[in-house]
Design an enzyme around this catalytic site. Structure first.
Site, PDB file in Angstrom:
ATOM      1  N   ARG A  14     -56.319  68.684 -20.867  1.00  0.00           N
ATOM      2  CA  ARG A  14     -55.694  69.718 -21.712  1.00  0.00           C
ATOM      3  C   ARG A  14     -55.339  70.997 -20.946  1.00  0.00           C
ATOM      4  O   ARG A  14     -55.216  72.063 -21.539  1.00  0.00           O
ATOM      5  CB  ARG A  14     -56.584  70.085 -22.900  1.00  0.00           C
TER       6      ARG A  14
ATOM      7  N   LYS B 181     -41.330  76.375 -18.215  1.00  0.00           N
ATOM      8  CA  LYS B 181     -40.814  75.123 -18.786  1.00  0.00           C
ATOM      9  C   LYS B 181     -41.186  73.955 -17.879  1.00  0.00           C
ATOM     10  O   LYS B 181     -40.940  73.998 -16.672  1.00  0.00           O
ATOM     11  CB  LYS B 181     -39.294  75.175 -18.899  1.00  0.00           C
TER      12      LYS B 181
ATOM     13  N   GLU C  68     -26.771  79.553  -9.350  1.00  0.00           N
ATOM     14  CA  GLU C  68     -27.675  80.175 -10.322  1.00  0.00           C
ATOM     15  C   GLU C  68     -27.917  81.643  -9.967  1.00  0.00           C
ATOM     16  O   GLU C  68     -28.056  82.488 -10.852  1.00  0.00           O
ATOM     17  CB  GLU C  68     -29.022  79.431 -10.387  1.00  0.00           C
TER      18      GLU C  68
ATOM     19  N   LYS D  36     -34.250  86.626 -14.079  1.00  0.00           N
ATOM     20  CA  LYS D  36     -34.828  85.579 -14.931  1.00  0.00           C
ATOM     21  C   LYS D  36     -36.073  86.118 -15.643  1.00  0.00           C
ATOM     22  O   LYS D  36     -36.252  85.905 -16.845  1.00  0.00           O
ATOM     23  CB  LYS D  36     -35.170  84.320 -14.115  1.00  0.00           C
TER      24      LYS D  36
ATOM     25  N   GLU E  74     -38.494  80.349 -25.898  1.00  0.00           N
ATOM     26  CA  GLU E  74     -37.103  80.118 -26.280  1.00  0.00           C
ATOM     27  C   GLU E  74     -36.926  79.951 -27.789  1.00  0.00           C
ATOM     28  O   GLU E  74     -36.322  78.991 -28.261  1.00  0.00           O
ATOM     29  CB  GLU E  74     -36.561  78.883 -25.553  1.00  0.00           C
TER      30      GLU E  74
ATOM     31  N   ARG F 208     -33.633  83.923 -24.425  1.00  0.00           N
ATOM     32  CA  ARG F 208     -33.758  83.130 -23.208  1.00  0.00           C
ATOM     33  C   ARG F 208     -32.577  82.183 -23.016  1.00  0.00           C
ATOM     34  O   ARG F 208     -32.206  81.845 -21.893  1.00  0.00           O
ATOM     35  CB  ARG F 208     -35.072  82.338 -23.296  1.00  0.00           C
TER      36      ARG F 208
ATOM     37  N   ASN G 170     -28.541  80.081 -20.016  1.00  0.00           N
ATOM     38  CA  ASN G 170     -27.722  78.869 -19.915  1.00  0.00           C
ATOM     39  C   ASN G 170     -26.241  79.169 -19.700  1.00  0.00           C
ATOM     40  O   ASN G 170     -25.403  78.273 -19.824  1.00  0.00           O
ATOM     41  CB  ASN G 170     -27.885  78.023 -21.182  1.00  0.00           C
TER      42      ASN G 170
ATOM     43  N   HIS H 120     -23.684  76.617 -18.412  1.00  0.00           N
ATOM     44  CA  HIS H 120     -24.275  75.280 -18.441  1.00  0.00           C
ATOM     45  C   HIS H 120     -23.654  74.362 -19.494  1.00  0.00           C
ATOM     46  O   HIS H 120     -23.724  73.143 -19.353  1.00  0.00           O
ATOM     47  CB  HIS H 120     -25.788  75.373 -18.666  1.00  0.00           C
TER      48      HIS H 120
ATOM     49  N   HIS I 213     -22.526  71.248 -17.753  1.00  0.00           N
ATOM     50  CA  HIS I 213     -23.174  69.956 -17.998  1.00  0.00           C
ATOM     51  C   HIS I 213     -22.184  68.904 -18.455  1.00  0.00           C
ATOM     52  O   HIS I 213     -22.290  67.730 -18.081  1.00  0.00           O
ATOM     53  CB  HIS I 213     -24.272  70.094 -19.064  1.00  0.00           C
TER      54      HIS I 213
ATOM     55  N   HIS J 218     -24.619  70.034  -9.166  1.00  0.00           N
ATOM     56  CA  HIS J 218     -24.966  70.767 -10.369  1.00  0.00           C
ATOM     57  C   HIS J 218     -24.519  72.234 -10.278  1.00  0.00           C
ATOM     58  O   HIS J 218     -23.936  72.781 -11.213  1.00  0.00           O
ATOM     59  CB  HIS J 218     -26.486  70.687 -10.559  1.00  0.00           C
TER      60      HIS J 218
HETATM   61  N1  LIG Z   1     -38.375  74.173 -15.329  1.00  0.00           N
HETATM   62  C1  LIG Z   1     -37.292  74.890 -15.346  1.00  0.00           C
HETATM   63  O1  LIG Z   1     -37.231  75.965 -15.920  1.00  0.00           O
HETATM   64  C2  LIG Z   1     -36.073  74.372 -14.613  1.00  0.00           C
HETATM   65  C3  LIG Z   1     -34.976  75.230 -14.373  1.00  0.00           C
HETATM   66  C4  LIG Z   1     -33.903  74.713 -13.667  1.00  0.00           C
HETATM   67  C5  LIG Z   1     -33.896  73.403 -13.222  1.00  0.00           C
HETATM   68  N2  LIG Z   1     -34.981  72.616 -13.484  1.00  0.00           N
HETATM   69  C6  LIG Z   1     -35.031  71.249 -13.006  1.00  0.00           C
HETATM   70  O2  LIG Z   1     -35.025  71.260 -11.598  1.00  0.00           O
HETATM   71  C7  LIG Z   1     -34.449  70.047 -11.129  1.00  0.00           C
HETATM   72  C8  LIG Z   1     -33.480  70.362 -10.044  1.00  0.00           C
HETATM   73  O3  LIG Z   1     -34.164  71.087  -9.021  1.00  0.00           O
HETATM   74  P1  LIG Z   1     -33.681  71.015  -7.510  1.00  0.00           P
HETATM   75  O4  LIG Z   1     -32.259  71.337  -7.467  1.00  0.00           O
HETATM   76  O5  LIG Z   1     -34.636  71.799  -6.719  1.00  0.00           O
HETATM   77  O6  LIG Z   1     -33.788  69.441  -7.237  1.00  0.00           O
HETATM   78  P2  LIG Z   1     -34.784  68.542  -6.384  1.00  0.00           P
HETATM   79  O7  LIG Z   1     -36.199  68.902  -6.625  1.00  0.00           O
HETATM   80  O8  LIG Z   1     -34.396  67.145  -6.634  1.00  0.00           O
HETATM   81  O9  LIG Z   1     -34.414  68.943  -4.874  1.00  0.00           O
HETATM   82  C9  LIG Z   1     -33.143  68.632  -4.385  1.00  0.00           C
HETATM   83  C10 LIG Z   1     -33.226  67.817  -3.087  1.00  0.00           C
HETATM   84  O10 LIG Z   1     -33.667  68.656  -2.033  1.00  0.00           O
HETATM   85  C11 LIG Z   1     -34.772  68.049  -1.362  1.00  0.00           C
HETATM   86  N3  LIG Z   1     -35.568  69.164  -0.845  1.00  0.00           N
HETATM   87  C12 LIG Z   1     -36.325  70.018  -1.549  1.00  0.00           C
HETATM   88  N4  LIG Z   1     -36.787  70.979  -0.746  1.00  0.00           N
HETATM   89  C13 LIG Z   1     -36.328  70.720   0.483  1.00  0.00           C
HETATM   90  C14 LIG Z   1     -36.443  71.383   1.724  1.00  0.00           C
HETATM   91  N5  LIG Z   1     -37.129  72.538   1.840  1.00  0.00           N
HETATM   92  N6  LIG Z   1     -35.849  70.830   2.798  1.00  0.00           N
HETATM   93  C15 LIG Z   1     -35.125  69.702   2.669  1.00  0.00           C
HETATM   94  N7  LIG Z   1     -34.960  69.037   1.519  1.00  0.00           N
HETATM   95  C16 LIG Z   1     -35.549  69.562   0.449  1.00  0.00           C
HETATM   96  C17 LIG Z   1     -35.411  67.209  -2.397  1.00  0.00           C
HETATM   97  O11 LIG Z   1     -36.184  66.185  -1.830  1.00  0.00           O
HETATM   98  C18 LIG Z   1     -34.191  66.673  -3.150  1.00  0.00           C
HETATM   99  O12 LIG Z   1     -33.680  65.576  -2.459  1.00  0.00           O
HETATM  100  C19 LIG Z   1     -33.829  69.364 -12.324  1.00  0.00           C
HETATM  101  O13 LIG Z   1     -34.624  68.287 -12.707  1.00  0.00           O
HETATM  102  C20 LIG Z   1     -33.840  70.431 -13.396  1.00  0.00           C
HETATM  103  O14 LIG Z   1     -34.001  69.907 -14.705  1.00  0.00           O
HETATM  104  C21 LIG Z   1     -36.055  73.092 -14.163  1.00  0.00           C
END
Ligand SMILES: NC(=O)c1ccc[n+]([C@@H]2O[C@H](COP(=O)([O-])OP(=O)(O)OC[C@H]3O[C@@H](n4cnc5c(N)ncnc54)[C@H](O)[C@@H]3O)[C@@H](O)[C@H]2O)c1
Ligand SMILES: NC(=O)c1ccc[n+]([C@@H]2O[C@H](COP(=O)([O-])OP(=O)(O)OC[C@H]3O[C@@H](n4cnc5c(N)ncnc54)[C@H](O)[C@@H]3O)[C@@H](O)[C@H]2O)c1
Lengths: 353, 353
Positions: free
Chosen positions: B110, B132, B174, B217, B227, B232, B236, B239, B243, B255
């Site tokens: 938990r 999130k 972003e 942010k 949200e 919040r 977006n 987006h 999207h 993206h």
């Molecule tokens: N929780 C939230 O508030 C929130 C906000 C925005 C996005 N997200 C989520 O985040 C995800 C996207 O995040 P992302 O763009 O970081 O994607 P990701 O985690 O898939 O990373 C992108 C790529 O970069 C590689 N990578 C990461 N760090 C690296 C480094 N230092 N050197 C070399 N390679 C590296 C990863 O292995 C991957 O192949 C989505 O699933 C999205 O839904 C969440």
């Protein structure tokens, strides 16, 4: 339908507890929510309705349903029905159904609305209120879950009519435990005076019983909603001894009987350690016995090693030592380790009172 | 290691954001937590350490890892290591790893402790902060999850050295979006003046960039942690259009490029509807273009039906109508539906500025 009370929990979230006159009254209330609703039952509680609500998931009954696959089933149904974040999940059943429905509601789109309809005594006075949700994982109980209080808990006493006696006694042990933990003697006295009506499940008597018992749980959880202050843990009175007995599997009685047995062991331990008022311990033990719990049961000498092993797995630990909830007197509980030689004596030797 | 800021989120929970001088500094800080720690990596981020920490889970890299099976893998490792409720899960990677580690931490017993180490620019300025957590479910993005802010977010700019260019540009979109949403013009001006240093990933420049972007942010999420207030949602921006483009799959950019494109479509829509200051929209569009995003891209007439279909699946809906984030001017955003004829015109027709 009448409102019984409101409990404020983690996050400032409130749970309203409502008492329905009967199942029909309850269905009418829930019917007003319209279409964005998913019901969760188990195989037994699904039979309490003549006609099941249209969108439902029926889990197998029993503890083995508290797992990831039930969680995914509920969520998958919610997605298939196109439910949105403002939808409502309704858990209709005992602690298993309510824990599952609540866990699913806490993660569906990061949290949707939640109504719980407890249909076991245990769930009415314990599982449905307090915001703990959980599934078992890798053989460990309640290992994965969340804190997510229901918006409303709807109780209809007539659901208890079909409850098997063993399940009823499971709940009753928690009620007696609440009577000891209560800040006043109302529930304790009610249990002394109304034994026959309680055992025959008189509807009006049940209403008072559930109301008084719930108030005790509410008193503890409101002060410590996420169990971080050592206050809420006191509700585990009897559970450390009880779980060890239950999980060792030599005792064929139910969870409630184990809790009753464990509470009496904790009372004896307290007396032995000079913590518990002796007259109080004797009275409380008599109360449990009067409801038919096998308090005098002792484990065999050969089972001690296993019992100790199970005991050491308890989650209430500090610096590696298991902590027991001990009573000083009515409503006054403390957390203490107990010397293993004393534990052994208490669970093996003949009763001292 | 220096403390950057603290964000107060849902439940009064606080996230402390710390900047490490380098990976060594960061490992030293985390090393001090001792043994009750489980690390989560993906296949790429696991290579950033010469020696992996002893207790770890390495997920496949990419969005497809955001699922129940990854969740169970992390939890299963935690159980096997005998971790208790006061243990810590450390997510070391991009948004995928951080979302997974955070979701697991929110449900293990938990809720256990959580540290996030974002290693993509997107994760540093967006995913790691705000509480999130989510997995994808039945083909739907972020369908299941929780709100569970990390106790600490540790950022080490040197992790960005190995990040592929496409991933870097995902994050940068972003950042520019945050610049538009900011209550002051500091970040916007920084982006105008420091383009070369930003694109060459100068470490000091990155620190300022991340710091300013995070502050935006934080400003929005602190006012609306779960949200529920419509504040919040403004994050977006870009987006909804973005999207729809991304998921229709005709556009092969990442993206971030879609978000950049979508933000510019929202600016045009606002100008058309008399909501957005035209000079402001032109300036912001130019800023995106100067960083190389393909803002002038338009979908083919034949792809409109599918685009509209994808758009209608957006979660920001009111009475069945999709709501778009539109800008009035610097830092002033509103949520509005847009007439479908105008949407069609904007995504198909030649750019108007
Ligand atoms: N929780 C939230 O508030 C929130 C906000 C925005 C996005 N997200 C989520 O985040 C995800 C996207 O995040 P992302 O763009 O970081 O994607 P990701 O985690 O898939 O990373 C992108 C790529 O970069 C590689 N990578 C990461 N760090 C690296 C480094 N230092 N050197 C070399 N390679 C590296 C990863 O292995 C991957 O192949 C989505 O699933 C999205 O839904 C969440
Ligand atoms: N969340 C909490 O705070 C909390 C507190 C205490 C217990 N629990 C959990 O609750 C569970 C135990 O709850 P329980 O004792 O209600 O078990 P249960 O839900 O398994 O119900 C016991 C049995 O009674 C049947 N049943 C339920 N209602 C009935 C009715 N009205 N008529 C006929 N049969 C009926 C069920 O199908 C089941 O076979 C455990 O998993 C425990 O971990 C949770």
């Amino acid at each position: 339908m009448k409102s019984l009370s409101t409990t404020t929990l983690a996050n400032g979230k409130q749970t309203e507890i409502l008492i329905a006159d009967n199942l029909k009254d309850l269905s009418a209330h829930l019917g007003s929510y319209g279409r964005s609703v998913l019901w969760v039952f188990d195989a037994n509680t699904a039979t309490l309705f003549k006609q099941l609500p249209p969108v439902n998931v029926v889990l197998e009954s029993g503890e083995s349903s508290k797992n990831f696959s039930s969680l995914e089933r509920i969520l998958s149904n919610a997605v298939d029905e196109g439910l949105a974040r403002d939808c409502r999940i309704i858990g209709f059943g005992g602690g298993v159904v309510c824990d599952m429905a609540a866990f699913a509601a806490s993660v569906f789109m990061r949290g949707c609305k939640l109504t719980l309809v407890p249909t076991t005594l245990l769930c009415m006075v314990d599982a449905s209120v307090g915001g703990k949700t959980a599934i078992d994982f890798k053989g460990l109980k309640n290992m994965v879950g969340s804190f997510y209080p229901a918006e409303e808990v709807l109780i209809s006493m007539d659901t208890l009519r079909t409850l098997p006696e063993k399940e009823y006694l499971n709940g009753l042990a928690e009620v007696i435990k609440h009577a000891l933990l209560s800040q006043d003697e109302q529930l304790y006295k009610f249990l002394l005076v109304k034994k026959n009506e309680i055992l025959s499940r008189d509807i009006e008597t049940l209403q008072t019983l559930v109301t008084l018992s719930l108030a005790v749980k509410q008193w503890y959880i409101e002060q410590d909603p996420t169990e971080t202050k050592g206050i809420r843990q006191v509700l585990n009175l009897g559970h450390t001894f009880g779980h060890a007995l239950e999980s060792s599997g030599h005792f064929t009685f139910g969870h409630g009987a184990c809790v009753a047995w464990g509470t009496c062991r904790a009372l004896e331990a307290g007396v032995n350690m000079g913590i518990t008022d002796k007259a109080y311990a004797i009275g409380a033990t008599k109360l449990f016995k009067s409801y038919g719990y096998d308090i005098d049961y002792r484990i065999g000498r050969g089972d001690w090693i296993e019992f100790r092993e199970r005991l050491s797995k308890d989650k209430k630990k500090e610096k590696g030592q298991v902590l027991f909830v001990l009573m000083e007197s009515q409503g006054k509980a403390v957390l203490r380790p107990i010397d293993m030689a004393l534990v052994q004596h208490l669970v093996i030797a003949k009763p001292i009172f």
